[in-house]
Design a protein around this motif. Structure first.
Motif, PDB file in Angstrom:
ATOM      1  N   TYR A   1       0.848  -1.182   0.000  1.00  0.00           N
ATOM      2  CA  TYR A   1       0.000   0.000   0.000  1.00  0.00           C
ATOM      3  C   TYR A   1       0.886   1.235   0.000  1.00  0.00           C
ATOM      4  CZ  TYR A   1      -3.728  -3.190   1.287  1.00  0.00           C
ATOM      5  OH  TYR A   1      -4.620  -4.218   1.296  1.00  0.00           O
ATOM      6  N   GLU A   2       0.508   2.236  -0.781  1.00  0.00           N
ATOM      7  CA  GLU A   2       1.256   3.481  -0.837  1.00  0.00           C
ATOM      8  C   GLU A   2       0.462   4.557  -0.126  1.00  0.00           C
ATOM      9  OE1 GLU A   2       2.510   4.628  -4.687  1.00  0.00           O
ATOM     10  OE2 GLU A   2       3.174   2.625  -5.212  1.00  0.00           O
ATOM     11  N   VAL A   3       1.104   5.278   0.771  1.00  0.00           N
ATOM     12  CA  VAL A   3       0.462   6.336   1.525  1.00  0.00           C
ATOM     13  C   VAL A   3       1.084   7.661   1.107  1.00  0.00           C
ATOM     14  CG1 VAL A   3      -0.007   7.255   3.818  1.00  0.00           C
ATOM     15  CG2 VAL A   3       0.074   4.781   3.461  1.00  0.00           C
ATOM     16  N   GLU A   4       0.247   8.609   0.726  1.00  0.00           N
ATOM     17  CA  GLU A   4       0.743   9.905   0.299  1.00  0.00           C
ATOM     18  C   GLU A   4       1.332  10.631   1.499  1.00  0.00           C
ATOM     19  OE1 GLU A   4      -0.839  13.233  -2.762  1.00  0.00           O
ATOM     20  OE2 GLU A   4      -2.166  12.773  -1.101  1.00  0.00           O
ATOM     21  N   PRO A   5       2.528  11.224   1.365  1.00  0.00           N
ATOM     22  CA  PRO A   5       3.135  11.919   2.498  1.00  0.00           C
ATOM     23  C   PRO A   5       2.335  13.164   2.883  1.00  0.00           C
ATOM     24  CG  PRO A   5       4.394  12.299   0.486  1.00  0.00           C
ATOM     25  CD  PRO A   5       3.381  11.239   0.174  1.00  0.00           C
ATOM     26  N   PRO A   6       2.506  13.654   4.107  1.00  0.00           N
ATOM     27  CA  PRO A   6       1.798  14.860   4.547  1.00  0.00           C
ATOM     28  C   PRO A   6       2.130  16.064   3.664  1.00  0.00           C
ATOM     29  CG  PRO A   6       2.847  13.746   6.402  1.00  0.00           C
ATOM     30  CD  PRO A   6       3.359  13.092   5.156  1.00  0.00           C
ATOM     31  N   LYS A   7       1.279  17.080   3.725  1.00  0.00           N
ATOM     32  CA  LYS A   7       1.457  18.260   2.880  1.00  0.00           C
ATOM     33  C   LYS A   7       2.805  18.935   3.117  1.00  0.00           C
ATOM     34  CE  LYS A   7      -3.378  19.578   2.100  1.00  0.00           C
ATOM     35  NZ  LYS A   7      -4.382  20.633   2.304  1.00  0.00           N
ATOM     36  N   TYR A   8       3.224  19.039   4.382  1.00  0.00           N
ATOM     37  CA  TYR A   8       4.480  19.733   4.651  1.00  0.00           C
ATOM     38  C   TYR A   8       5.677  18.976   4.070  1.00  0.00           C
ATOM     39  CZ  TYR A   8       5.932  16.651   8.522  1.00  0.00           C
ATOM     40  OH  TYR A   8       6.352  15.574   9.274  1.00  0.00           O
ATOM     41  N   VAL A   9       5.585  17.637   4.042  1.00  0.00           N
ATOM     42  CA  VAL A   9       6.660  16.839   3.446  1.00  0.00           C
ATOM     43  C   VAL A   9       6.687  17.045   1.932  1.00  0.00           C
ATOM     44  CG1 VAL A   9       7.519  14.501   3.046  1.00  0.00           C
ATOM     45  CG2 VAL A   9       6.625  15.137   5.293  1.00  0.00           C
TER      46      VAL A   9
ATOM     47  N   VAL B   1       3.745  25.523   5.837  1.00  0.00           N
ATOM     48  CA  VAL B   1       4.965  26.116   5.286  1.00  0.00           C
ATOM     49  C   VAL B   1       6.072  26.124   6.332  1.00  0.00           C
ATOM     50  CG1 VAL B   1       5.991  28.274   4.457  1.00  0.00           C
ATOM     51  CG2 VAL B   1       3.785  27.503   3.545  1.00  0.00           C
ATOM     52  N   VAL B   2       5.730  26.509   7.557  1.00  0.00           N
ATOM     53  CA  VAL B   2       6.730  26.562   8.634  1.00  0.00           C
ATOM     54  C   VAL B   2       7.317  25.177   8.889  1.00  0.00           C
ATOM     55  CG1 VAL B   2       7.058  26.968  11.105  1.00  0.00           C
ATOM     56  CG2 VAL B   2       5.748  28.601   9.734  1.00  0.00           C
ATOM     57  N   ARG B   3       6.469  24.156   8.937  1.00  0.00           N
ATOM     58  CA  ARG B   3       6.958  22.791   9.172  1.00  0.00           C
ATOM     59  C   ARG B   3       7.872  22.332   8.041  1.00  0.00           C
ATOM     60  NH1 ARG B   3       2.814  18.334  11.180  1.00  0.00           N
ATOM     61  NH2 ARG B   3       4.827  17.344  11.641  1.00  0.00           N
ATOM     62  N   ALA B   4       7.523  22.682   6.785  1.00  0.00           N
ATOM     63  CA  ALA B   4       8.361  22.299   5.640  1.00  0.00           C
ATOM     64  C   ALA B   4       9.735  22.956   5.735  1.00  0.00           C
ATOM     65  CB  ALA B   4       7.673  22.694   4.338  1.00  0.00           C
ATOM     66  N   LEU B   5       9.770  24.241   6.086  1.00  0.00           N
ATOM     67  CA  LEU B   5      11.047  24.945   6.201  1.00  0.00           C
ATOM     68  C   LEU B   5      11.879  24.390   7.348  1.00  0.00           C
ATOM     69  CD1 LEU B   5       9.893  28.629   5.570  1.00  0.00           C
ATOM     70  CD2 LEU B   5      11.016  27.081   3.955  1.00  0.00           C
ATOM     71  N   GLU B   6      11.229  24.057   8.454  1.00  0.00           N
ATOM     72  CA  GLU B   6      11.958  23.486   9.587  1.00  0.00           C
ATOM     73  C   GLU B   6      12.550  22.130   9.229  1.00  0.00           C
ATOM     74  OE1 GLU B   6      12.806  24.825  12.452  1.00  0.00           O
ATOM     75  OE2 GLU B   6      11.904  26.688  11.721  1.00  0.00           O
ATOM     76  N   LEU B   7      11.809  21.346   8.456  1.00  0.00           N
ATOM     77  CA  LEU B   7      12.313  20.042   8.025  1.00  0.00           C
ATOM     78  C   LEU B   7      13.560  20.208   7.160  1.00  0.00           C
ATOM     79  CD1 LEU B   7      11.926  16.956   7.823  1.00  0.00           C
ATOM     80  CD2 LEU B   7      10.407  17.359   5.875  1.00  0.00           C
ATOM     81  N   LEU B   8      13.538  21.165   6.245  1.00  0.00           N
ATOM     82  CA  LEU B   8      14.683  21.406   5.361  1.00  0.00           C
ATOM     83  C   LEU B   8      15.876  21.964   6.134  1.00  0.00           C
ATOM     84  CD1 LEU B   8      12.702  22.842   2.332  1.00  0.00           C
ATOM     85  CD2 LEU B   8      13.994  20.708   2.349  1.00  0.00           C
ATOM     86  N   LYS B   9      15.610  22.758   7.162  1.00  0.00           N
ATOM     87  CA  LYS B   9      16.707  23.258   7.998  1.00  0.00           C
ATOM     88  C   LYS B   9      17.331  22.112   8.792  1.00  0.00           C
ATOM     89  CE  LYS B   9      14.522  27.792   8.612  1.00  0.00           C
ATOM     90  NZ  LYS B   9      13.818  28.684   9.580  1.00  0.00           N
ATOM     91  N   ARG B  10      16.484  21.255   9.328  1.00  0.00           N
ATOM     92  CA  ARG B  10      16.976  20.118  10.108  1.00  0.00           C
ATOM     93  C   ARG B  10      17.864  19.215   9.277  1.00  0.00           C
ATOM     94  NH1 ARG B  10      13.067  15.265  11.095  1.00  0.00           N
ATOM     95  NH2 ARG B  10      13.985  14.819   9.053  1.00  0.00           N
ATOM     96  N   ASP B  11      17.484  19.022   8.005  1.00  0.00           N
ATOM     97  CA  ASP B  11      18.235  18.121   7.141  1.00  0.00           C
ATOM     98  C   ASP B  11      19.389  18.800   6.418  1.00  0.00           C
ATOM     99  OD1 ASP B  11      16.604  16.070   7.899  1.00  0.00           O
ATOM    100  OD2 ASP B  11      15.381  16.061   6.084  1.00  0.00           O
TER     101      ASP B  11
END
Length: 242
Positions: free
Chosen positions: A3-11, A49-59
């Motif tokens: 089964y394929e699950v679509e990732p969350p919007k921020y991802v 948007v904030v969660r997406a930017l935080e994820l990119l900063k973390r990585d």
């Protein structure tokens, strides 16, 4: 059954920004668009948007600088080139690649490809099958599938090796715009003819990397089934520990 699950919007947003960093739209040292601009451009909420930017900063893709905002760092060194097979499938110049074109023509769409292309069963698609060789040994079998309508007016149906990548060919001839790639890795036994082309003994499985190349709307433009002899592969991945 998988089964394929679509990732969350921020991802998904983070992946889009990451692709734009990789293709040079957001170059290292420059500022990414503001949160307000990203909200308007992608139609997503500010928390997303904030969660997406935080994820990119973390990585390690982005960093915050006092007085400058959010700055592009570029591709982190620790990120493994996991999309290498997908990029090769899209960027390969057949005329400059060691190997040979083994089959070109309209075929019934395989079930695993039909779902990716959004086509009904028994629909016809154009297939180009290329065998990659190194030192006289088959190392990769790439079967690329295209919707019939997209292939019309192009040289994809030619039995001669294409000069330049399929991606550039479609972008020039059909004004198609490739935006992102998804890869699905699985193992299976080779189908009729595949094992023989790869020089595999009976019973030896293959690794299948199903490469789905889409435009910005998510419509698949090309699906490539990249087969690798499982007895000759060593997979390695690098990831962060939080």
């Amino acid at each position: 059954m998988a089964y394929e699950v679509e990732p969350p919007k921020y991802v998904r947003l983070a992946q889009t920004i990451q692709r734009r960093i990789e293709d040079g739209t957001y170059s290292p040292g420059t500022r990414v668009p503001s949160e307000n601009q990203l909200v308007q451009a992608f139609g997503m909420s500010r928390p997303t948007v904030v969660r997406a930017l935080e994820l990119l900063k973390r990585d390690g893709w982005l960093e915050s600088r006092q007085g400058f905002g959010t700055i592009v760092r570029g591709r982190p060194e620790v990120v493994e080139q996991k999309d290498r097979r997908g990029r090769e499938a899209l960027e390969r110049d057949e005329s400059q690649t060691l190997g040979r074109l083994v089959e070109v023509g309209e075929v019934p769409v395989p079930a695993r490809v039909a779902s990716a292309l959004g086509l009904p069963k028994r629909a016809k698609v154009l297939m180009r099958r290329f065998l990659v060789e190194e030192d006289g040994e088959a190392v990769e079998l790439v079967s690329s599938y295209f919707p019939a309508g997209l292939a019309e007016g192009t040289e994809l149906g030619s039995s001669e090796a294409l000069s330049g990548s399929v991606r550039k060919h479609l972008e020039a001839r059909k004004k198609a715009r490739f935006d992102h790639v998804t890869e699905r890795v699985s193992a299976r036994l080779p189908e009729s003819g595949e094992g023989e082309l790869l020089g595999l003994p009976d019973g030896v499985p293959v690794l299948s990397v199903l490469v789905v190349a889409c435009d910005a709307s998510g419509q698949a433009l090309q699906v490539s089934d990249v087969l690798l002899p499982a007895d000759r592969q060593e997979l390695e991945d690098t990831y962060r520990l939080n």
